[in-house]
Design a protein around this motif. Structure first.
Motif, mmCIF file in Angstrom:
data_model
loop_
_atom_site.group_PDB
_atom_site.id
_atom_site.type_symbol
_atom_site.label_atom_id
_atom_site.label_comp_id
_atom_site.label_asym_id
_atom_site.label_seq_id
_atom_site.Cartn_x
_atom_site.Cartn_y
_atom_site.Cartn_z
ATOM 1 N N LEU A 67 0.834 -1.208 0.000
ATOM 2 C CA LEU A 67 0.000 0.000 0.000
ATOM 3 C C LEU A 67 0.866 1.255 0.000
ATOM 4 N N ALA A 68 1.929 1.246 0.784
ATOM 5 C CA ALA A 68 2.833 2.398 0.811
ATOM 6 C C ALA A 68 3.444 2.641 -0.570
ATOM 7 N N ALA A 69 3.873 1.568 -1.220
ATOM 8 C CA ALA A 69 4.451 1.706 -2.558
ATOM 9 C C ALA A 69 3.415 2.210 -3.557
ATOM 10 N N ALA A 70 2.169 1.764 -3.405
ATOM 11 C CA ALA A 70 1.110 2.210 -4.307
ATOM 12 C C ALA A 70 0.859 3.709 -4.159
ATOM 13 N N PHE A 71 0.916 4.224 -2.947
ATOM 14 C CA PHE A 71 0.744 5.661 -2.731
ATOM 15 C C PHE A 71 1.891 6.453 -3.350
ATOM 16 N N VAL A 72 3.112 5.960 -3.194
ATOM 17 C CA VAL A 72 4.261 6.647 -3.794
ATOM 18 C C VAL A 72 4.111 6.704 -5.308
ATOM 19 N N ASP A 73 3.721 5.591 -5.909
ATOM 20 C CA ASP A 73 3.523 5.560 -7.359
ATOM 21 C C ASP A 73 2.406 6.511 -7.784
ATOM 22 N N ARG A 74 1.343 6.550 -7.021
ATOM 23 C CA ARG A 74 0.199 7.408 -7.351
ATOM 24 C C ARG A 74 0.579 8.887 -7.252
ATOM 25 N N LEU A 75 1.328 9.242 -6.214
ATOM 26 C CA LEU A 75 1.778 10.625 -6.061
ATOM 27 C C LEU A 75 2.707 11.025 -7.199
ATOM 28 N N ARG A 76 3.610 10.124 -7.558
ATOM 29 C CA ARG A 76 4.558 10.425 -8.640
ATOM 30 C C ARG A 76 3.815 10.630 -9.957
ATOM 31 N N ALA A 77 2.824 9.795 -10.217
ATOM 32 C CA ALA A 77 2.059 9.933 -11.454
ATOM 33 C C ALA A 77 1.241 11.217 -11.447
ATOM 34 N N ALA A 78 0.673 11.579 -10.286
ATOM 35 C CA ALA A 78 -0.140 12.798 -10.213
ATOM 36 C C ALA A 78 0.688 14.050 -10.392
ATOM 37 N N ALA A 79 1.970 13.997 -10.031
ATOM 38 C CA ALA A 79 2.835 15.175 -10.145
ATOM 39 C C ALA A 79 3.527 15.270 -11.496
ATOM 40 N N SER A 80 3.387 14.254 -12.328
ATOM 41 C CA SER A 80 4.061 14.268 -13.627
ATOM 42 C C SER A 80 3.247 15.028 -14.664
ATOM 43 N N GLY A 81 3.912 15.381 -15.728
ATOM 44 C CA GLY A 81 3.218 16.070 -16.822
ATOM 45 C C GLY A 81 2.612 17.380 -16.371
ATOM 46 N N GLN A 82 1.351 17.583 -16.697
ATOM 47 C CA GLN A 82 0.664 18.812 -16.317
ATOM 48 C C GLN A 82 0.154 18.771 -14.884
ATOM 49 N N GLY A 83 0.214 17.630 -14.252
ATOM 50 C CA GLY A 83 -0.191 17.510 -12.862
ATOM 51 C C GLY A 83 -1.688 17.318 -12.706
ATOM 52 N N ASP A 84 -2.047 16.560 -11.690
ATOM 53 C CA ASP A 84 -3.456 16.343 -11.358
ATOM 54 C C ASP A 84 -3.593 16.641 -9.868
ATOM 55 N N ALA A 85 -3.958 17.884 -9.544
ATOM 56 C CA ALA A 85 -3.996 18.320 -8.150
ATOM 57 C C ALA A 85 -5.043 17.571 -7.347
ATOM 58 N N ALA A 86 -6.166 17.216 -7.970
ATOM 59 C CA ALA A 86 -7.215 16.503 -7.241
ATOM 60 C C ALA A 86 -6.708 15.153 -6.755
ATOM 61 N N VAL A 87 -6.035 14.410 -7.625
ATOM 62 C CA VAL A 87 -5.504 13.107 -7.247
ATOM 63 C C VAL A 87 -4.411 13.261 -6.184
ATOM 64 N N ALA A 88 -3.496 14.210 -6.385
ATOM 65 C CA ALA A 88 -2.407 14.405 -5.437
ATOM 66 C C ALA A 88 -2.929 14.804 -4.063
ATOM 67 N N LEU A 89 -3.899 15.720 -4.032
ATOM 68 C CA LEU A 89 -4.423 16.173 -2.744
ATOM 69 C C LEU A 89 -5.200 15.057 -2.050
ATOM 70 N N LYS A 90 -5.913 14.244 -2.814
ATOM 71 C CA LYS A 90 -6.600 13.097 -2.203
ATOM 72 C C LYS A 90 -5.589 12.127 -1.605
ATOM 73 N N CYS A 91 -4.463 11.929 -2.279
ATOM 74 C CA CYS A 91 -3.415 11.071 -1.731
ATOM 75 C C CYS A 91 -2.906 11.618 -0.402
ATOM 76 N N LEU A 92 -2.641 12.926 -0.358
ATOM 77 C CA LEU A 92 -2.092 13.535 0.847
ATOM 78 C C LEU A 92 -3.092 13.509 1.996
ATOM 79 N N VAL A 93 -4.355 13.755 1.688
ATOM 80 C CA VAL A 93 -5.401 13.680 2.713
ATOM 81 C C VAL A 93 -5.516 12.256 3.250
#
Length: 339
Positions: A67-93
């Protein structure tokens, strides 16, 4: 016949082992993806999805690590390219909730995955330059802020508390270090970006991040007060190094009394700031006494010869107060950071 059945059963159980790990990793990625889906972009992770994430802490260490690795991967993907703030913020919350409510094994694995790697420098929470891209400015700003706040929270021991029994057992350097982190948390919250308007369609995701940040601020204030009180009872036991460090930290507490100018997030309680100010004044005296003691000790050991490491007390030129002139760079950088 009985032996044959046992061998078949053992073979069946062993054959499930290799498939369990990929399945666990796939389940973890799926659970994270569901909890942090982009749509709806203004809704925080649901209670149902959070329960599914918390369940990974009730299994093996392998499932928690997945699960920890899945969150790291999800955060990295959300921050790549143009970024997806909704996904990144949901991860952080979600991560903040898991670190507060998750089982020890889950918190331990999340901590290991999210902290900056000492060798590679990899840091999943280094989102200070999170791209705006197609995301709203407010959401991207809260991604940057929430990531930095989470970084600070991770610096604290997992069992850090304001309980007297816990504090009494801490050595002086550890107590001061924890005080410094709680002060940094309170100061970071004061610098939070303004929340969105609470109109007919409020951004519930950002408001959940606001709520979690306020919880961190309240907890930081409570822990600051407890550590200031404990430090006051053992002030005379401080070494020169600890006393100098304490003065620096307490000055930051004093500076944290004013509310943030942008949208008036509350500063530290006046009672806490007042107690810190009184302790800092006493700590200034300890610095001066320890300085004189060290100077006398060095002079006695060296037969009166000058030493580049001697710390010499001097009168402050302006304001008439006592100051310290440092003949060594050992503590100069620390003290200059307080001013």
């Amino acid at each position: 016949m009985g032996g044959l059945k046992l061998r078949r059963l053992a073979s069946s159980l062993l054959s499930q082992g290799p498939a369990a790990s990929p399945g666990s990793a796939a389940d973890a990625h799926q659970a994270v993806a569901r909890a942090t889906a982009h749509h709806p972009s203004t809704a925080p992770p649901s209670a149902h999805h959070m329960d599914a994430l918390l369940a990974f802490g009730r299994g093996s260490r392998l499932s928690a690590a997945a699960l920890a690795a899945a969150f790291v991967d999800r955060l990295r993907a959300a921050a790549s390219g143009q970024g997806d703030a909704a996904v990144a913020l949901k991860c952080l919350v979600a991560l903040r909730v898991l670190l507060a409510r998750g089982a020890f094994i889950l918190r331990d694995q999340l901590l290991a995955a999210l902290l900056r790697h000492p060798a590679s420098g990899r840091n999943p929470l280094a989102l200070a330059a999170f791209p705006l891209g197609r995301s709203s400015f407010a959401a991207a700003s809260w991604v940057r802020f929430s990531a930095r706040l989470l970084e600070l929270v991770l610096l604290l021991p997992d069992d850090a508390s304001a309980d007297a029994e816990y504090l009494i057992a801490l050595p002086n350097p550890h107590l001061i270090a924890e005080l410094a982190v709680f002060v940094a948390v309170a100061d970071a919250v004061r610098q939070a970006p303004p929340p969105p308007s609470s109109g007919p369609h409020p951004n519930a995701l950002i408001w959940e991040a606001v709520r979690l940040a306020e919880e961190d601020r309240v907890a930081a204030e409570r822990n600051i007060a407890a550590r200031v009180k404990e430090m006051g009872e053992r002030l005379d036991t401080l070494s020169l190094a600890d006393a100098v460090e304490l003065v620096c930290v307490l000055r930051r507490v004093e500076e944290g009394s004013a509310p943030a100018p942008e949208w008036k997030w509350a500063g530290l309680d006046e009672g806490v700031v007042g107690a810190a100010r009184r302790l800092r004044e006493r700590a200034d005296g300890v610095v001066l006494r320890r300085t004189v003691e060290e100077r006398r000790l060095v002079r006695r050991d060296s037969g009166g010869s000058a030493s580049a490491r001697v710390l010499v007390p001097a009168r402050a030129g302006r304001g008439g107060g006592d100051g310290v002139r440092f003949g060594s760079t050992r503590w100069a950088g620390t003290v200059s950071a307080c001013r």
